[in-house]
Design a protein around this motif. Structure first.
Motif, PDB file in Angstrom:
ATOM      1  N   UNK A   1      32.391  15.994 -14.864  1.00  0.00           N
ATOM      2  CA  UNK A   1      32.825  14.538 -14.855  1.00  0.00           C
ATOM      3  C   UNK A   1      31.792  13.939 -13.784  1.00  0.00           C
ATOM      4  N   UNK A   2      31.721  14.546 -12.665  1.00  0.00           N
ATOM      5  CA  UNK A   2      30.890  13.849 -11.368  1.00  0.00           C
ATOM      6  C   UNK A   2      29.725  13.766 -11.748  1.00  0.00           C
ATOM      7  N   UNK A   3      28.767  14.394 -12.587  1.00  0.00           N
ATOM      8  CA  UNK A   3      27.504  14.100 -13.040  1.00  0.00           C
ATOM      9  C   UNK A   3      27.438  13.031 -13.772  1.00  0.00           C
ATOM     10  N   UNK A   4      28.593  13.085 -14.694  1.00  0.00           N
ATOM     11  CA  UNK A   4      28.589  11.941 -15.779  1.00  0.00           C
ATOM     12  C   UNK A   4      28.762  10.412 -14.936  1.00  0.00           C
ATOM     13  N   UNK A   5      29.617  10.433 -14.282  1.00  0.00           N
ATOM     14  CA  UNK A   5      29.954   9.218 -13.621  1.00  0.00           C
ATOM     15  C   UNK A   5      28.995   8.807 -12.366  1.00  0.00           C
ATOM     16  N   UNK A   6      28.648   9.847 -11.468  1.00  0.00           N
ATOM     17  CA  UNK A   6      28.125   9.266 -10.419  1.00  0.00           C
ATOM     18  C   UNK A   6      26.509   9.676 -10.384  1.00  0.00           C
ATOM     19  N   UNK A   7      26.326  10.568 -11.249  1.00  0.00           N
ATOM     20  CA  UNK A   7      24.526  10.912 -11.334  1.00  0.00           C
ATOM     21  C   UNK A   7      24.186  10.447 -12.331  1.00  0.00           C
ATOM     22  N   UNK A   8      24.483  10.429 -13.561  1.00  0.00           N
ATOM     23  CA  UNK A   8      24.273   9.809 -14.869  1.00  0.00           C
ATOM     24  C   UNK A   8      24.613   8.305 -15.115  1.00  0.00           C
ATOM     25  N   UNK A   9      25.601   7.757 -14.243  1.00  0.00           N
ATOM     26  CA  UNK A   9      26.162   6.479 -14.102  1.00  0.00           C
ATOM     27  C   UNK A   9      26.725   6.033 -15.555  1.00  0.00           C
ATOM     28  N   UNK A  10      27.240   7.127 -16.322  1.00  0.00           N
ATOM     29  CA  UNK A  10      27.937   6.487 -17.512  1.00  0.00           C
ATOM     30  C   UNK A  10      29.012   5.843 -17.472  1.00  0.00           C
ATOM     31  N   UNK A  11      29.358   5.062 -18.478  1.00  0.00           N
ATOM     32  CA  UNK A  11      30.481   4.148 -18.420  1.00  0.00           C
ATOM     33  C   UNK A  11      31.911   5.131 -18.806  1.00  0.00           C
ATOM     34  N   UNK A  12      32.860   4.475 -18.608  1.00  0.00           N
ATOM     35  CA  UNK A  12      34.135   5.288 -18.872  1.00  0.00           C
ATOM     36  C   UNK A  12      34.294   5.433 -20.388  1.00  0.00           C
ATOM     37  N   UNK A  13      33.715   4.740 -21.160  1.00  0.00           N
ATOM     38  CA  UNK A  13      34.186   4.790 -22.556  1.00  0.00           C
ATOM     39  C   UNK A  13      33.192   6.179 -22.887  1.00  0.00           C
ATOM     40  N   UNK A  14      31.880   6.113 -22.347  1.00  0.00           N
ATOM     41  CA  UNK A  14      31.001   7.366 -22.842  1.00  0.00           C
ATOM     42  C   UNK A  14      31.881   8.692 -22.131  1.00  0.00           C
ATOM     43  N   UNK A  15      32.199   8.388 -21.011  1.00  0.00           N
ATOM     44  CA  UNK A  15      33.097   9.642 -20.499  1.00  0.00           C
ATOM     45  C   UNK A  15      34.179   9.819 -21.382  1.00  0.00           C
ATOM     46  N   UNK A  16      35.001   9.168 -21.510  1.00  0.00           N
ATOM     47  CA  UNK A  16      36.011   9.273 -22.646  1.00  0.00           C
ATOM     48  C   UNK A  16      35.600   9.858 -24.012  1.00  0.00           C
ATOM     49  N   UNK A  17      34.542   9.491 -24.431  1.00  0.00           N
ATOM     50  CA  UNK A  17      33.941  10.073 -25.754  1.00  0.00           C
ATOM     51  C   UNK A  17      33.377  11.450 -25.515  1.00  0.00           C
ATOM     52  N   UNK A  18      32.928  12.013 -24.381  1.00  0.00           N
ATOM     53  CA  UNK A  18      32.616  13.321 -24.160  1.00  0.00           C
ATOM     54  C   UNK A  18      33.689  14.219 -24.042  1.00  0.00           C
ATOM     55  N   UNK A  19      34.730  13.851 -23.351  1.00  0.00           N
ATOM     56  CA  UNK A  19      36.037  14.570 -23.133  1.00  0.00           C
ATOM     57  C   UNK A  19      36.779  14.447 -24.236  1.00  0.00           C
TER      58      UNK A  19
END
Length: 173
Positions: free
Chosen positions: A109-127
């Motif tokens: 989650x840290x990598x997705x949000x803060x390293x790759x700067x993914x949106x909450x929508x993309x993170x929600x789709x991944x998880x």
């Protein structure tokens, strides 16, 4: 039903009217008491909106994440003095150390949000979770990485010791 807000009441009446018209057009026997059915639809829509609003308010704190996200990870200005640069590098090392002690899902989650700067929508789709739950998990992640150092936590083991069993070797005498 709308707490005295005229605009919300008008929107609710419009939605109820639309639903009633759709129901009347698709139902085989036409309803006899259209007025009673309208009030039932109106009441159910108001209850649904109220429940949705309460659920959204419980899932995450609206006061964070939204405006501050863009400013959180800026680099310090180039004209920083040496002490500020040392302090910044120490903070970065401490953050790196905290991230190493996170569970695997939290690190992803840290990598997705803060390293790759993914949106909450993309993170929600991944998880495979809702967008609101993704916001809540990022909120909890921020609390974890801004909390005490892992050495200060009880029972915290370094990442190399989390998954590997202890093996004792005995030498023959």
């Amino acid at each position: 039903m709308c707490g005295g807000r005229r605009e919300a009441a008008e929107d609710l009446v419009s939605q109820a009217t639309l639903r009633l018209v759709q129901f009347i057009e698709t139902s085989d026997p036409r309803p006899i008491e259209i007025g009673a059915l309208f009030w039932r639809v109106l009441r159910n829509l108001a209850i649904d909106q109220s429940r949705t609003a309460r659920r959204a308010a419980r899932i995450y704190d609206h006061g964070i994440d939204l405006a501050d996200d863009a400013d959180l990870w800026r680099l310090p200005p180039a004209a920083c003095d040496t002490h500020a640069q040392v302090a910044a590098s120490e903070e970065l090392a401490a953050l790196r150390h905290r991230v190493e002690y996170l569970p695997e899902e939290a690190r992803i989650l840290f990598v997705h949000r803060f390293v790759e700067d993914r949106s909450y929508r993309e993170i929600a789709g991944h998880f495979h979770i809702s967008e609101a739950l993704a916001r809540k998990r990022v909120q909890k992640l921020r609390a974890l990485i801004s909390g005490p150092a892992p050495d200060a936590r009880e029972g915290a083991a370094p990442p190399s010791q989390k998954c590997t069993p202890h093996v004792y070797h005995h030498e023959a005498v």
